[in-house]
Design a protein around this motif. Structure first.
Motif, PDB file in Angstrom:
ATOM      1  N   ALA A  76       0.843  -1.201   0.000  1.00  0.00           N
ATOM      2  CA  ALA A  76       0.000   0.000   0.000  1.00  0.00           C
ATOM      3  C   ALA A  76       0.876   1.246   0.000  1.00  0.00           C
ATOM      4  O   ALA A  76       0.491   2.292  -0.520  1.00  0.00           O
ATOM      5  CB  ALA A  76      -0.925   0.000   1.215  1.00  0.00           C
ATOM      6  N   LYS A  77       2.090   1.118   0.567  1.00  0.00           N
ATOM      7  CA  LYS A  77       3.005   2.260   0.621  1.00  0.00           C
ATOM      8  C   LYS A  77       3.831   2.361  -0.662  1.00  0.00           C
ATOM      9  O   LYS A  77       4.038   3.432  -1.210  1.00  0.00           O
ATOM     10  CB  LYS A  77       3.969   2.117   1.815  1.00  0.00           C
ATOM     11  CG  LYS A  77       3.288   2.241   3.169  1.00  0.00           C
ATOM     12  CD  LYS A  77       4.331   2.120   4.278  1.00  0.00           C
ATOM     13  CE  LYS A  77       3.640   2.030   5.641  1.00  0.00           C
ATOM     14  NZ  LYS A  77       4.416   1.283   6.608  1.00  0.00           N
ATOM     15  N   THR A  78       4.320   1.205  -1.128  1.00  0.00           N
ATOM     16  CA  THR A  78       5.275   1.228  -2.241  1.00  0.00           C
ATOM     17  C   THR A  78       4.604   1.158  -3.606  1.00  0.00           C
ATOM     18  O   THR A  78       5.221   1.423  -4.632  1.00  0.00           O
ATOM     19  CB  THR A  78       6.251   0.036  -2.131  1.00  0.00           C
ATOM     20  OG1 THR A  78       5.483  -1.176  -2.164  1.00  0.00           O
ATOM     21  CG2 THR A  78       7.028   0.083  -0.832  1.00  0.00           C
ATOM     22  N   GLY A  79       3.312   0.763  -3.629  1.00  0.00           N
ATOM     23  CA  GLY A  79       2.639   0.521  -4.912  1.00  0.00           C
ATOM     24  C   GLY A  79       2.827  -0.935  -5.325  1.00  0.00           C
ATOM     25  O   GLY A  79       3.611  -1.671  -4.727  1.00  0.00           O
ATOM     26  N   GLY A  80       2.080  -1.344  -6.334  1.00  0.00           N
ATOM     27  CA  GLY A  80       2.217  -2.703  -6.851  1.00  0.00           C
ATOM     28  C   GLY A  80       1.267  -3.710  -6.226  1.00  0.00           C
ATOM     29  O   GLY A  80       1.411  -4.918  -6.436  1.00  0.00           O
ATOM     30  N   SER A  81       0.254  -3.232  -5.460  1.00  0.00           N
ATOM     31  CA  SER A  81      -0.683  -4.162  -4.820  1.00  0.00           C
ATOM     32  C   SER A  81      -1.420  -5.022  -5.836  1.00  0.00           C
ATOM     33  O   SER A  81      -1.617  -6.223  -5.624  1.00  0.00           O
ATOM     34  CB  SER A  81      -1.721  -3.391  -3.998  1.00  0.00           C
ATOM     35  OG  SER A  81      -1.124  -2.726  -2.928  1.00  0.00           O
ATOM     36  N   ALA A  82      -1.871  -4.399  -6.932  1.00  0.00           N
ATOM     37  CA  ALA A  82      -2.664  -5.142  -7.920  1.00  0.00           C
ATOM     38  C   ALA A  82      -1.805  -6.204  -8.612  1.00  0.00           C
ATOM     39  O   ALA A  82      -2.253  -7.339  -8.820  1.00  0.00           O
ATOM     40  CB  ALA A  82      -3.267  -4.190  -8.945  1.00  0.00           C
ATOM     41  N   ARG A  83      -0.579  -5.848  -8.938  1.00  0.00           N
ATOM     42  CA  ARG A  83       0.317  -6.828  -9.563  1.00  0.00           C
ATOM     43  C   ARG A  83       0.554  -8.022  -8.628  1.00  0.00           C
ATOM     44  O   ARG A  83       0.488  -9.181  -9.045  1.00  0.00           O
ATOM     45  CB  ARG A  83       1.655  -6.160  -9.914  1.00  0.00           C
ATOM     46  CG  ARG A  83       2.666  -7.152 -10.463  1.00  0.00           C
ATOM     47  CD  ARG A  83       3.990  -6.499 -10.769  1.00  0.00           C
ATOM     48  NE  ARG A  83       4.983  -7.529 -11.038  1.00  0.00           N
ATOM     49  CZ  ARG A  83       6.059  -7.350 -11.784  1.00  0.00           C
ATOM     50  NH1 ARG A  83       6.279  -6.199 -12.360  1.00  0.00           N
ATOM     51  NH2 ARG A  83       6.916  -8.330 -11.969  1.00  0.00           N
ATOM     52  N   GLU A  84       0.803  -7.729  -7.340  1.00  0.00           N
ATOM     53  CA  GLU A  84       1.015  -8.800  -6.357  1.00  0.00           C
ATOM     54  C   GLU A  84      -0.226  -9.684  -6.252  1.00  0.00           C
ATOM     55  O   GLU A  84      -0.122 -10.911  -6.177  1.00  0.00           O
ATOM     56  CB  GLU A  84       1.347  -8.174  -4.986  1.00  0.00           C
ATOM     57  CG  GLU A  84       1.566  -9.165  -3.867  1.00  0.00           C
ATOM     58  CD  GLU A  84       2.847  -9.977  -3.993  1.00  0.00           C
ATOM     59  OE1 GLU A  84       3.051 -10.866  -3.129  1.00  0.00           O
ATOM     60  OE2 GLU A  84       3.644  -9.768  -4.933  1.00  0.00           O
ATOM     61  N   THR A  85      -1.396  -9.060  -6.266  1.00  0.00           N
ATOM     62  CA  THR A  85      -2.654  -9.822  -6.175  1.00  0.00           C
ATOM     63  C   THR A  85      -2.796 -10.755  -7.373  1.00  0.00           C
ATOM     64  O   THR A  85      -3.163 -11.933  -7.223  1.00  0.00           O
ATOM     65  CB  THR A  85      -3.856  -8.870  -6.106  1.00  0.00           C
ATOM     66  OG1 THR A  85      -3.656  -7.932  -5.043  1.00  0.00           O
ATOM     67  CG2 THR A  85      -5.156  -9.626  -5.861  1.00  0.00           C
ATOM     68  N   LEU A  86      -2.507 -10.237  -8.566  1.00  0.00           N
ATOM     69  CA  LEU A  86      -2.610 -11.069  -9.778  1.00  0.00           C
ATOM     70  C   LEU A  86      -1.625 -12.234  -9.734  1.00  0.00           C
ATOM     71  O   LEU A  86      -1.960 -13.359 -10.134  1.00  0.00           O
ATOM     72  CB  LEU A  86      -2.379 -10.217 -11.027  1.00  0.00           C
ATOM     73  CG  LEU A  86      -3.486  -9.195 -11.343  1.00  0.00           C
ATOM     74  CD1 LEU A  86      -3.040  -8.244 -12.434  1.00  0.00           C
ATOM     75  CD2 LEU A  86      -4.783  -9.895 -11.736  1.00  0.00           C
ATOM     76  N   GLU A 133      -6.245  -1.264  -5.363  1.00  0.00           N
ATOM     77  CA  GLU A 133      -5.661   0.037  -5.723  1.00  0.00           C
ATOM     78  C   GLU A 133      -6.744   1.062  -6.075  1.00  0.00           C
ATOM     79  O   GLU A 133      -6.637   1.798  -7.051  1.00  0.00           O
ATOM     80  CB  GLU A 133      -4.642  -0.120  -6.866  1.00  0.00           C
ATOM     81  CG  GLU A 133      -3.406  -0.889  -6.426  1.00  0.00           C
ATOM     82  CD  GLU A 133      -2.232  -0.786  -7.395  1.00  0.00           C
ATOM     83  OE1 GLU A 133      -2.262   0.077  -8.295  1.00  0.00           O
ATOM     84  OE2 GLU A 133      -1.281  -1.564  -7.229  1.00  0.00           O
ATOM     85  N   ASP A 134      -7.790   1.069  -5.242  1.00  0.00           N
ATOM     86  CA  ASP A 134      -8.895   2.036  -5.392  1.00  0.00           C
ATOM     87  C   ASP A 134      -9.579   1.954  -6.753  1.00  0.00           C
ATOM     88  O   ASP A 134     -10.068   2.965  -7.270  1.00  0.00           O
ATOM     89  CB  ASP A 134      -8.408   3.478  -5.139  1.00  0.00           C
ATOM     90  CG  ASP A 134      -7.741   3.630  -3.780  1.00  0.00           C
ATOM     91  OD1 ASP A 134      -7.996   2.801  -2.898  1.00  0.00           O
ATOM     92  OD2 ASP A 134      -6.959   4.579  -3.610  1.00  0.00           O
ATOM     93  N   SER A 135      -9.630   0.761  -7.324  1.00  0.00           N
ATOM     94  CA  SER A 135     -10.225   0.579  -8.654  1.00  0.00           C
ATOM     95  C   SER A 135     -11.335  -0.465  -8.603  1.00  0.00           C
ATOM     96  O   SER A 135     -11.070  -1.630  -8.300  1.00  0.00           O
ATOM     97  CB  SER A 135      -9.136   0.134  -9.644  1.00  0.00           C
ATOM     98  OG  SER A 135      -9.713  -0.471 -10.787  1.00  0.00           O
ATOM     99  N   LEU A 136     -12.563  -0.048  -8.916  1.00  0.00           N
ATOM    100  CA  LEU A 136     -13.661  -1.013  -8.994  1.00  0.00           C
ATOM    101  C   LEU A 136     -13.443  -1.958 -10.175  1.00  0.00           C
ATOM    102  O   LEU A 136     -13.903  -3.105 -10.150  1.00  0.00           O
ATOM    103  CB  LEU A 136     -15.008  -0.297  -9.132  1.00  0.00           C
ATOM    104  CG  LEU A 136     -15.447   0.551  -7.926  1.00  0.00           C
ATOM    105  CD1 LEU A 136     -16.815   1.176  -8.193  1.00  0.00           C
ATOM    106  CD2 LEU A 136     -15.480  -0.255  -6.642  1.00  0.00           C
ATOM    107  N   GLY A 137     -12.728  -1.503 -11.188  1.00  0.00           N
ATOM    108  CA  GLY A 137     -12.388  -2.362 -12.329  1.00  0.00           C
ATOM    109  C   GLY A 137     -11.487  -3.508 -11.904  1.00  0.00           C
ATOM    110  O   GLY A 137     -11.663  -4.647 -12.342  1.00  0.00           O
ATOM    111  N   ALA A 138     -10.522  -3.197 -11.022  1.00  0.00           N
ATOM    112  CA  ALA A 138      -9.645  -4.261 -10.499  1.00  0.00           C
ATOM    113  C   ALA A 138     -10.471  -5.262  -9.687  1.00  0.00           C
ATOM    114  O   ALA A 138     -10.311  -6.477  -9.832  1.00  0.00           O
ATOM    115  CB  ALA A 138      -8.539  -3.663  -9.633  1.00  0.00           C
TER     116      ALA A 138
END
Length: 413
Positions: A76-86, A133-138
């Protein structure tokens, strides 16, 4: 069990019921554990201290295992949450395909089919709402990929929901996690979109105010995937009687976490006492590493993780199950062990292979076969079907496609 029933006949009855029951565990941290240190889960004990592997799942009679796509708060701090989730969703699909004993599932029917085939169904739950990452699309994409629940926060407050915080951190202060006063407007949208997608809304890890907001906003029943009872062990991650009652009244379920710190007040008190005793040493480290916050935090975290927590008795897990049943009714309790995510399983319930003991103990305490089957998995499946029925209704009135930004009107070259 009647007074006349011998121990041997009770054990035999428990074994028969457990073997024929649908057994669902809604939270196992297998993916995170094996990304930290790779292990072949087809082999018993290949994972060293691992609490879940395929032989143990078979011994435990588990029909449905939700493997957590747990995204650490650091993302959440560094970014990349969605990539890690995938990456984790892909890993879970690959794990499900790695053995003829496993099969991927994304529905109650899938779990029942696995039972008929003599397999364990592997399902996906996302742990930590920062994963979208605050995306309903994700969120919608994760649902398409088979994720069937999302824990709205982890130990971090995200951009749209307050967390109950990190009880195990040396400087834990619940007030610092109360940033939004529960759910934000976008947080409400997330809950409603999960309802529409048929994704189960998980309130484990969230703050009391967030739970209150979720119960007000959600059109579908909600659940706690791995939380126990605050009345028996007063740690913030556990649920109050009022919360348990409200979740049950709405058609939801509370899936009991078997970490000793979640089960036994003495373990909670011991941890708080040990942590307080470290205060002078922590003060030394803070002064010494004042100019290097990363080093300071790492040294303090090492101190805290070295604390040895006493173990609860395994029967404490049954005490919590019974407490949920008493407060919210026998249809509101289930199993969300948190195996592979806990360092302090209770004595006698060290891993997922020991789950049949819970069946035996519930029968010993006089619960009916129907109640026991409910706790093992049927309560959860009934709750899931209720949430799916809401999604089907909401699906009939799908929202219009979002308005796209006006395209550049210059001719294409």
């Amino acid at each position: 069990a009647s007074a006349a029933e011998t121990d041997a006949s009770l054990r035999a009855r428990a074994a028969r019921i457990h073997a024929s029951a649908i057994v669902v565990d809604t939270h196992e941290d297998v993916p995170y554990r094996i990304t930290e240190k790779w292990a072949d889960i087809t082999l018993r004990g290949a994972a060293g201290q691992g609490q879940v592997d395929i032989p143990k799942l078979k011994d435990g009679g588990v029909t449905g295992s939700f493997f957590a796509a747990y995204v650490p708060a650091s993302f959440a701090k560094t970014g990349g949450s969605a990539r890690e989730t995938l990456e984790l969703i892909d890993l879970i699909h690959r794990l499900a395909g790695s053995s003829p004993d496993l099969v991927f599932a994304d529905s109650p029917d899938g779990i029942r089919a696995a039972k008929r085939a003599g397999k364990t169904a592997v399902l996906i739950g996302i742990e930590g709402g920062h994963a979208i990452e605050d995306s309903l699309g994700a969120l919608s994409t994760y649902a398409r990929l088979g994720a069937r629940y999302m824990t709205l926060t982890h130990t971090n407050t995200n951009d749209w929901a307050d967390s109950s915080g990190s009880f195990f951190a040396w400087d834990f202060d619940p007030k610092t996690f109360a940033v939004h006063g529960g759910l934000t407007g976008f947080g409400r949208e997330v809950v409603l979109e999960m309802n529409r997608l048929g994704m189960l809304v998980d309130v484990s890890h969230v703050s009391d105010k967030t739970i209150e907001d979720v119960l007000t906003v959600s059109k579908a029943p909600v659940f706690a995937s791995h939380s126990s009872c605050r009345a028996l062990a007063g740690m913030p991650r556990n649920l109050s009687d009022e919360q348990i009652r409200a979740i049950g009244a709405g058609g939801g379920v509370v899936m009991v976490n078997v970490s000793s710190t979640f089960l036994d007040q003495k373990v909670v008190d011991d941890f708080v006492r040990q942590k307080a005793a470290l205060a002078p040493r922590i003060e030394e480290i803070r002064k010494k590493d004042e100019g290097d916050p990363a080093k300071r935090e790492a040294e303090i975290a090492k101190l805290i993780s070295a604390l040895v927590r006493p173990r609860a008795s395994w029967t404490a897990a049954v005490d919590h199950i019974e407490h949920v049943m008493k407060i919210a009714g026998p249809g509101a309790a289930g199993l969300g062990t948190d195996f592979d995510g806990i360092e302090d399983p209770p004595l006698g319930l060290e891993d997922v292979s020991k789950l049949p003991r819970i069946t035996e103990e519930l029968l010993r305490r006089g619960h009916s076969e129907e109640e026991v089957r409910g706790v093992l998995g049927e309560n959860f499946l009934r709750f899931w079907e209720r949430a799916r029925a809401v999604a089907a209704q909401l699906g009939e009135s799908k929202p219009p496609l979002p308005q796209m930004k006006a395209a550049d009107s210059s001719p294409r070259r």
